[in-house]
Write a protein that holds these residues in place. Structure first.
Motif, mmCIF file in Angstrom:
data_model
loop_
_atom_site.group_PDB
_atom_site.id
_atom_site.type_symbol
_atom_site.label_atom_id
_atom_site.label_comp_id
_atom_site.label_asym_id
_atom_site.label_seq_id
_atom_site.Cartn_x
_atom_site.Cartn_y
_atom_site.Cartn_z
ATOM 1 N N GLN A 240 0.179 -8.724 9.839
ATOM 2 C CA GLN A 240 1.513 -8.142 10.024
ATOM 3 C C GLN A 240 1.702 -7.134 9.222
ATOM 4 O O GLN A 240 1.551 -7.195 7.901
ATOM 5 C CB GLN A 240 2.177 -9.553 9.779
ATOM 6 N N TRP A 241 2.529 -6.025 9.696
ATOM 7 C CA TRP A 241 2.826 -4.813 8.667
ATOM 8 C C TRP A 241 4.277 -4.452 8.848
ATOM 9 O O TRP A 241 4.773 -4.806 9.792
ATOM 10 C CB TRP A 241 1.741 -3.978 8.978
ATOM 11 N N SER A 242 4.661 -3.830 8.034
ATOM 12 C CA SER A 242 5.932 -3.512 7.873
ATOM 13 C C SER A 242 5.803 -2.140 7.016
ATOM 14 O O SER A 242 4.799 -1.846 6.260
ATOM 15 C CB SER A 242 6.985 -4.222 7.358
ATOM 16 N N LEU A 243 6.796 -0.958 7.292
ATOM 17 C CA LEU A 243 7.019 0.298 6.590
ATOM 18 C C LEU A 243 8.262 0.359 5.893
ATOM 19 O O LEU A 243 9.326 0.049 6.676
ATOM 20 C CB LEU A 243 6.793 1.358 7.685
ATOM 21 N N GLU B 125 -7.287 1.552 5.966
ATOM 22 C CA GLU B 125 -8.178 0.619 6.166
ATOM 23 C C GLU B 125 -8.390 -0.378 5.260
ATOM 24 O O GLU B 125 -8.587 -1.508 5.510
ATOM 25 C CB GLU B 125 -9.548 1.509 6.358
ATOM 26 N N GLN B 126 -8.600 0.033 4.032
ATOM 27 C CA GLN B 126 -9.054 -1.075 2.993
ATOM 28 C C GLN B 126 -7.920 -2.133 2.809
ATOM 29 O O GLN B 126 -8.032 -3.198 2.554
ATOM 30 C CB GLN B 126 -9.208 -0.430 1.570
ATOM 31 N N ALA B 127 -6.647 -1.471 2.824
ATOM 32 C CA ALA B 127 -5.561 -2.309 2.290
ATOM 33 C C ALA B 127 -5.309 -3.317 3.707
ATOM 34 O O ALA B 127 -4.919 -4.603 3.264
ATOM 35 C CB ALA B 127 -4.217 -1.445 2.218
ATOM 36 N N ALA B 128 -5.323 -2.926 4.721
ATOM 37 C CA ALA B 128 -5.564 -3.772 6.005
ATOM 38 C C ALA B 128 -6.489 -4.751 5.949
ATOM 39 O O ALA B 128 -6.041 -5.867 6.397
ATOM 40 C CB ALA B 128 -5.456 -2.909 7.325
ATOM 41 N N SER B 129 -7.566 -4.411 5.313
ATOM 42 C CA SER B 129 -8.635 -5.468 5.416
ATOM 43 C C SER B 129 -8.421 -6.624 4.573
ATOM 44 O O SER B 129 -8.716 -7.632 4.692
ATOM 45 C CB SER B 129 -10.004 -4.605 5.111
ATOM 46 N N LEU C 130 0.596 5.316 11.156
ATOM 47 C CA LEU C 130 0.448 4.086 11.011
ATOM 48 C C LEU C 130 0.471 3.100 12.106
ATOM 49 O O LEU C 130 -0.315 2.120 12.207
ATOM 50 C CB LEU C 130 1.919 3.382 10.185
ATOM 51 N N HIS C 131 1.264 3.607 13.302
ATOM 52 C CA HIS C 131 1.268 2.863 14.639
ATOM 53 C C HIS C 131 0.031 2.887 14.900
ATOM 54 O O HIS C 131 -0.620 1.952 15.809
ATOM 55 C CB HIS C 131 2.459 3.048 15.374
ATOM 56 N N VAL D 34 0.729 -1.033 -0.120
ATOM 57 C CA VAL D 34 -0.137 -0.158 0.032
ATOM 58 C C VAL D 34 0.903 1.208 0.123
ATOM 59 O O VAL D 34 1.745 1.425 0.645
ATOM 60 C CB VAL D 34 -0.853 0.201 1.161
ATOM 61 N N GLY D 35 0.676 2.228 -0.888
ATOM 62 C CA GLY D 35 1.249 3.585 -0.973
ATOM 63 C C GLY D 35 0.862 4.362 0.094
ATOM 64 O O GLY D 35 -0.733 4.486 0.399
ATOM 65 N N VAL D 36 1.473 4.862 0.866
ATOM 66 C CA VAL D 36 1.206 5.786 2.182
ATOM 67 C C VAL D 36 1.973 7.275 1.996
ATOM 68 O O VAL D 36 2.994 7.295 1.564
ATOM 69 C CB VAL D 36 1.420 5.086 3.438
#
Length: 174
Positions: free
Chosen positions: A99-102, A33-37, A89-90, A21-23
């Motif tokens: 699970q996520w990363s930046l 929200e949509q990307a995490a979903s 993001l946090h 996801v581009g942030v």
């Protein structure tokens, strides 16, 4: 005698790579929200990618060395991610079922996201539309849309999340 091809499996193939996801700072939360979903429902990790247009990739790689476009105007680390973005993001993703990363990307967002998607084997790229403001309209007119660049030049699926969509009040309006 003729050979008949083996029947294709009707079972869909499962995506294996992360959702990319581009942030950016100040981005509407609906994109994240949509990307995490999508990532959570697919059981895939989420990679949040910040494309910094003030630096360029020295060797053409996404995670490699980067240099500022204006070396006199920058006193900071060329891989720095704005604190406001990291905090947002946090705030949203800590405790989320994904699970996520930046990652920090250098250069023009559509190209940087495409390079990162290729490098990570991303299953999908998620981006948002621009807000409906004069500055955004001018930016799209001069530079084009990140979403448009991606879905015309990308082999993997691109999910474009509408941010504040303009919904016509009747059928006669565009």
């Amino acid at each position: 005698m003729t050979e008949t091809p083996a029947p294709r499996s009707s079972a869909p193939t499962r995506a294996a790579g992360p959702i990319l996801v581009g942030v950016m700072p100040g981005q509407h939360p609906v994109v994240l929200e949509q990307a995490a979903s999508v990532a959570a429902s697919a059981g895939l990790p989420l990679v949040c990618a910040y494309a910094d247009v003030t630096v360029y990739p020295v060797d053409g790689t996404t995670g490699g060395p980067a240099a500022p476009i204006d070396p006199d105007g920058v006193d900071e680390d060329p891989h720095a991610i704005p604190e406001s973005l990291t905090k947002a993001l946090h705030d949203y993703l800590d405790g989320a079922p994904v699970q996520w990363s930046l990652v920090h990307l250098a250069g023009e967002p559509a190209r940087a996201l495409a390079r990162e998607a290729e490098d990570t084997g991303a299953s999908m790229i998620v981006v948002g539309t621009r807000e409906h403001k004069l500055a955004a309209a001018l930016k799209e007119l001069t530079a084009g849309s990140v979403a448009r660049h991606l879905f015309h030049r990308q082999e993997r699926p691109v999910l474009v999340v509408p941010v504040n969509p303009r919904i016509p009040t009747d059928d006669a309006e565009d």
